[in-house]
Design a protein around this motif. Structure first.
Motif, PDB file in Angstrom:
ATOM      1  N   ALA A 137       0.820  -1.208   0.000  1.00 28.37           N
ATOM      2  CA  ALA A 137       0.000   0.000   0.000  1.00 28.37           C
ATOM      3  C   ALA A 137       0.858   1.264   0.000  1.00 28.37           C
ATOM      4  CB  ALA A 137      -0.941  -0.003   1.202  1.00 28.37           C
ATOM      5  N   SER A 138       1.965   1.243   0.727  1.00 29.14           N
ATOM      6  CA  SER A 138       2.829   2.426   0.782  1.00 29.14           C
ATOM      7  C   SER A 138       3.486   2.699  -0.562  1.00 29.14           C
ATOM      8  CB  SER A 138       3.892   2.246   1.861  1.00 29.14           C
ATOM      9  OG  SER A 138       4.709   1.112   1.580  1.00 29.14           O
ATOM     10  N   ARG A 140       2.190   2.036  -3.572  1.00 27.53           N
ATOM     11  CA  ARG A 140       1.163   2.638  -4.427  1.00 27.53           C
ATOM     12  C   ARG A 140       0.854   4.064  -3.973  1.00 27.53           C
ATOM     13  NH1 ARG A 140      -3.145  -1.946  -6.345  1.00 27.53           N
ATOM     14  NH2 ARG A 140      -1.692  -3.675  -6.536  1.00 27.53           N
ATOM     15  N   PHE A 141       0.846   4.282  -2.674  1.00 28.19           N
ATOM     16  CA  PHE A 141       0.579   5.626  -2.180  1.00 28.19           C
ATOM     17  C   PHE A 141       1.623   6.613  -2.690  1.00 28.19           C
ATOM     18  CE2 PHE A 141       1.798   8.767   1.068  1.00 28.19           C
ATOM     19  CZ  PHE A 141       0.645   9.530   1.104  1.00 28.19           C
ATOM     20  N   TYR A 144       1.015   7.203  -6.557  1.00 26.11           N
ATOM     21  CA  TYR A 144      -0.189   7.984  -6.848  1.00 26.11           C
ATOM     22  C   TYR A 144      -0.038   9.430  -6.392  1.00 26.11           C
ATOM     23  CZ  TYR A 144      -2.644   3.639  -7.957  1.00 26.11           C
ATOM     24  OH  TYR A 144      -3.038   2.453  -8.526  1.00 26.11           O
ATOM     25  N   LEU A 145       0.596   9.625  -5.243  1.00 23.92           N
ATOM     26  CA  LEU A 145       0.811  10.991  -4.770  1.00 23.92           C
ATOM     27  C   LEU A 145       1.730  11.756  -5.708  1.00 23.92           C
ATOM     28  CD1 LEU A 145       0.420  13.121  -2.559  1.00 23.92           C
ATOM     29  CD2 LEU A 145       2.386  12.130  -1.366  1.00 23.92           C
ATOM     30  N   ASP A 241      -6.242   9.182 -10.028  1.00 18.45           N
ATOM     31  CA  ASP A 241      -5.186   9.278  -9.015  1.00 18.45           C
ATOM     32  C   ASP A 241      -5.645  10.018  -7.772  1.00 18.45           C
ATOM     33  OD1 ASP A 241      -3.499   7.911 -10.683  1.00 18.45           O
ATOM     34  OD2 ASP A 241      -2.506   9.699 -11.480  1.00 18.45           O
ATOM     35  N   ASP A 244      -7.268   7.478  -5.329  1.00 15.73           N
ATOM     36  CA  ASP A 244      -6.398   6.342  -4.992  1.00 15.73           C
ATOM     37  C   ASP A 244      -5.383   6.707  -3.917  1.00 15.73           C
ATOM     38  OD1 ASP A 244      -7.652   4.622  -6.710  1.00 15.73           O
ATOM     39  OD2 ASP A 244      -6.311   5.032  -8.393  1.00 15.73           O
ATOM     40  N   ILE A 245      -4.989   7.975  -3.849  1.00 18.28           N
ATOM     41  CA  ILE A 245      -4.060   8.408  -2.795  1.00 18.28           C
ATOM     42  C   ILE A 245      -4.670   8.160  -1.423  1.00 18.28           C
ATOM     43  CG2 ILE A 245      -2.831  10.387  -1.833  1.00 18.28           C
ATOM     44  CD1 ILE A 245      -2.883  11.624  -4.633  1.00 18.28           C
ATOM     45  N   GLU A 248      -5.032   4.258  -0.486  1.00 18.45           N
ATOM     46  CA  GLU A 248      -3.801   3.594  -0.050  1.00 18.45           C
ATOM     47  C   GLU A 248      -3.333   4.107   1.307  1.00 18.45           C
ATOM     48  OE1 GLU A 248      -2.879   1.052  -1.612  1.00 18.45           O
ATOM     49  OE2 GLU A 248      -4.145   1.351  -3.372  1.00 18.45           O
ATOM     50  N   SER A 249      -3.516   5.397   1.577  1.00 18.20           N
ATOM     51  CA  SER A 249      -3.124   5.915   2.895  1.00 18.20           C
ATOM     52  C   SER A 249      -4.014   5.347   3.992  1.00 18.20           C
ATOM     53  CB  SER A 249      -3.176   7.440   2.890  1.00 18.20           C
ATOM     54  OG  SER A 249      -4.497   7.897   2.605  1.00 18.20           O
TER      55      SER A 249
END
Length: 402
Positions: A137-138, A140-141, A144-145, A241, A244-245, A248-249
């Motif tokens: 998850a981190s 992808r975060f 996306y960020l 995006d 999605d941020i 994932e956070s």
């Protein structure tokens, strides 16, 4: 081979509006970048680079971060190695039926309870740990960020960001800025990496929908780039995006046990997702590709193909919105988010608790005894109520009898 591709795949009637040729959309060096199909070949080695970067990021950054945030993995029992059970587990089924358990009892010389316990512990042993899910998850975060920040910075001053008619004015003779070119290439390379790693990533409840989403996104980005739908394509990627941020956070804090932070991020994510995917995306983006674009050119194959891919994404948005609304319902009426209905349930069944065999048998007897006691109490109450009712009815009839 080039002639076959030119005659079958790269026919300008498929990709361009009537009356436009490939030569018409070629740009000079000082006019900006011209989208070319061969540019997409760079995304394959870029996807491999993303996989290497992810491997290093998860071990150098995400793993120490998970320990700092207090991510804890459940303690799971390591099952003893039983060759016949291990072979059945890998080749046949993870959850044997009663008839299969009977056959395994004869083959292994174990009791039914021992075999069922072995399979339960073996399934728990294969489930991904919270640390693995946090690292995924981190990663992808962070992407996306970074992608959303870079995309918004490059699009905020463009005319088509505010007026969607500018996406089609002069199409397809539209130059592509260097920032938008890299925005496209990096996004496509990242989704290729997600598709290549789907077999080793955490298997979620919406596994099939995720694969469909990745494939549709790859086709959409690749086709829109070749046909120079870059302006509307950048808006599509930016919309995706943005939510999605937050997703994932929220996952990261959920694995770390920060419930209040996770619940707060989940509420914000739900509002952003429902707004961007069910309002902005169909109301602005799809309306622009379906209706507004016809003011500037006649329908052709690329028009239908682009809108078909966008509608596939919208159908997935509706499916995920349904799962999110279920979670909102649980959050409002139960006070907490128990699990991620959208895409973070690793299997169809919940995590099975590890119990010693004696405690399991004792607990089952206690449950049955409690059920019997509750039924007896209910029956006694009903009997008391019936007696009182009958007594009242008898008392009311006595004066009349007298």
């Amino acid at each position: 081979m080039d002639r076959v591709l030119d005659d079958w795949l790269w026919q300008q009637d498929y990709w361009l509006p009537p009356g436009i040729t490939w030569q018409d959309i070629e740009k000079k060096e000082d006019e900006g970048h011209s989208p070319l199909p061969r540019d997409l070949l760079y995304t394959l080695p870029l996807a491999l680079g993303f996989i290497v970067c992810r491997y290093l990021f998860e071990r150098v950054v995400a793993l120490p971060l998970s320990r700092g945030l207090g991510v804890k993995d459940p303690v799971r029992i390591r099952v003893p190695f039983v060759p016949k059970l291990e072979t059945f587990y890998k080749q046949n089924n993870h959850q044997p039926s009663q008839s299969e358990v009977v056959v395994l009892v004869k083959q292994c010389g174990l009791s039914q309870r021992q075999i069922q316990t072995w399979f339960r512990h073996r399934r728990n042993q294969d489930r991904p740990s919270n640390t693995k899910k946090f690292c995924e998850a981190s990663w992808r975060f962070v992407f996306y960020l970074t992608a959303f920040t870079g995309g918004l910075t490059s699009l905020i001053n463009t005319p088509w960001f505010w007026d969607h008619r500018e996406c089609w004015r002069g199409y397809p003779k539209q130059p592509v800025a260097e920032a938008h070119y890299w925005y496209y290439i990096l996004e496509l390379g990242f989704y290729w990496s997600l598709l290549l790693c789907v077999s080793v990533d955490v298997k979620r409840k919406d596994f099939k929908e995720q694969i469909i989403h990745h494939i549709a996104t790859i086709f959409l980005i690749g086709f829109s780039y070749c046909a120079n739908y870059v302006r509307i394509g950048t808006l599509v990627m930016l919309v995706h995006d943005s939510s999605d941020i937050l997703l994932e956070s929220a996952k990261m804090f959920n694995y770390a046990g920060w419930r209040r932070t996770c619940d707060t991020l989940f509420v914000i994510f739900s509002m952003v997702f429902l707004l961007t995917r069910l309002v902005v995306f169909p109301g602005r983006v799809i309306h622009s590709t379906l209706v507004v674009s016809l003011e500037f050119f006649q329908p052709f194959f690329g028009y239908y193909f682009l809108n078909a891919l966008l509608l596939v994404l919208q159908a997935l948005h509706v499916f995920w919105a349904y799962l999110i609304l279920r979670m909102v319902y649980k959050f409002v009426f139960m006070g907490k988010v128990e699990r991620d209905e959208r895409s973070d349930d690793e299997s169809e069944e919940e995590e099975e608790e590890e119990e010693p065999e004696g405690e399991e048998e004792e607990r089952s007897w206690e449950q049955r005894k409690g059920t019997i006691n509750s039924k007896l109490v209910s029956l006694a109450n009903n009997c008391v109520l019936n007696n009182l009712t009958n007594q009242r009815s008898m008392n009311s009839r006595l004066p009349k009898a007298r």
